[in-house]
Design an enzyme around this catalytic site. Structure first.
Site, PDB file in Angstrom:
ATOM      1  N   SER A 137       6.640 -59.170  43.941  1.00  0.00           N
ATOM      2  CA  SER A 137       6.606 -57.760  43.515  1.00  0.00           C
ATOM      3  C   SER A 137       5.946 -56.959  44.628  1.00  0.00           C
ATOM      4  O   SER A 137       5.131 -57.495  45.392  1.00  0.00           O
ATOM      5  CB  SER A 137       5.774 -57.613  42.240  1.00  0.00           C
ATOM      6  OG  SER A 137       5.437 -56.253  42.034  1.00  0.00           O
ATOM      7  N   TYR A 139      -2.183 -59.572  37.846  1.00  0.00           N
ATOM      8  CA  TYR A 139      -0.724 -59.556  38.065  1.00  0.00           C
ATOM      9  C   TYR A 139      -0.438 -59.415  39.563  1.00  0.00           C
ATOM     10  O   TYR A 139       0.323 -60.205  40.129  1.00  0.00           O
ATOM     11  CB  TYR A 139      -0.050 -58.415  37.283  1.00  0.00           C
ATOM     12  CG  TYR A 139       1.437 -58.325  37.578  1.00  0.00           C
ATOM     13  CD1 TYR A 139       2.292 -59.398  37.303  1.00  0.00           C
ATOM     14  CD2 TYR A 139       1.993 -57.186  38.153  1.00  0.00           C
ATOM     15  CE1 TYR A 139       3.651 -59.336  37.601  1.00  0.00           C
ATOM     16  CE2 TYR A 139       3.356 -57.112  38.442  1.00  0.00           C
ATOM     17  CZ  TYR A 139       4.182 -58.197  38.164  1.00  0.00           C
ATOM     18  OH  TYR A 139       5.527 -58.138  38.469  1.00  0.00           O
TER      19      TYR A 139
END
Ligand code: NAP
Length: 286
Positions: A149, A162
């Protein structure tokens, strides 16, 4: 000849095992890879969704598509998928796509959910990679695509664990390229920005609540990522307009290399280190 006929007659490329294939980015990859000539093993928890996708892809592409329902945060299920990756010599591509996000700050988040996210984004991805890689090396080829990501490069966004889990994916991919690239294993880390899938709702913010100018469709994301894969990119950032920005960033990181481990502290810390040593010697003598 229609594009569908071309897809059906595409030569076989072996089997791609895709995690998180039941929806979102993984389901689009499944469709694109089948049309490119891969047979598929589709992994996720929702068996009905996987079977519906498999049935459609077999019908439309003529490839072999198998469903392997598994919760990759459950040890027995994860081991089953690892065993498949170790023993199936037809597998030529592992797409580590299954992942969970978190939008709340660490202090506002549930530690058990963070734990599950790390199990999926980090532990499962690592074990699956470890299971398939020796076979790729022995057979002289194979491909690993890891979905990271852009938060790997932007830890101030979303939840730190995350972004940390995705930074892990980038680091692991860079290390695997270094370790396995010369052994015929192609490695790619894909760094999507916000992408229109269920991910956001599950993570706590429906995607409709984001400014739409930062949200890409899953189809555009996957097609760009596959173009990066075809171009042999190790790191693919589909949104980034100028790839030179990434190259400069990576070159700056690599330039640090020779100076990151030395026998003496940097000059800016030398006085503090000397003062501490003197104080310790004085205290010992007293
Ligand atoms: P998604 O639509 O929520 O899909 C996630 C997939 O993972 C689903 O197929 C889900 O299927 C599967 N999955 C979830 N938990 C699982 C588990 N315990 N075991 C096995 N499979 C599991 O999300 P997405 O946007 O496509 O996300 C795919 C990847 O892209 C993730 O790694 C995510 O971090 C990354 N990413 C997404 C965005 C974004 O904005 N969407 C941005 C950057 C990176 P089941 O529920 O059937 O198990």
């Amino acid at each position: 000849m229609s594009s569908q006929d071309i897809a059906i007659s595409a030569p076989g490329k072996g089997t791609a095992l895709i995690t998180g294939a039941s929806t979102g980015i993984g389901a689009v990859y499944a469709e694109r890879l089948a049309r490119r000539g891969y047979d598929l093993v589709l992994v996720a928890r929702n068996k009905e969704r996987l079977e519906a996708l498999a049935e459609r892809l077999v019908r439309e592409t003529g490839r072999r598509v198998e469903v392997l329902a598994a919760d990759l945060t459950a040890t027995a299920d994860l081991r089953r998928v690892e065993e498949r990756l170790r023993s199936d010599e037809r597998i030529t591509l592992l797409l580590n796509n299954a992942g969970l996000g978190a939008t709340a700050t660490l202090l506002d988040s549930d530690p058990d959910q963070i734990d599950t996210m790390i199990q999926l984004n980090v532990v499962a991805l690592t074990r699956l990679t470890r299971a398939v890689a020796p076979g790729f090396v022995a057979r002289g080829g194979g491909a690993l695509i890891n979905i990271a990501s852009i938060v790997a490069l932007s830890p101030e966004l979303l939840n730190g664990s995350y972004s940390g889990s995705k930074a892990y994916v980038v680091n692991l991919s860079q290390s695997l390229h270094h370790e396995l690239g010369a052994k015929g294993v192609k490695v790619q880390a894909v760094l999507p920005g916000a992408t229109r899938t269920d991910f956001w709702g599950i993570a706590g913010v429906p995607v409709e609540h984001l400014p739409q100018e930062i949200v890409m469709s899953a189809e555009d994301l996957v097609d760009s990522a596959l173009a990066g894969f075809d171009a042999g990119e190790l790191i693919t950032i589909p949104s980034l307009p100028d790839v030179e920005d990434w190259k400069r960033f990576d070159a700056a990181r690599q330039a640090l290399g020779p100076n990151l481990s030395r026998s003496v502290p940097a000059a800016r810390y030398a006085n503090a280190a000397t003062a501490t040593a003197t104080a310790t010697a004085t205290a010992t003598a007293a």
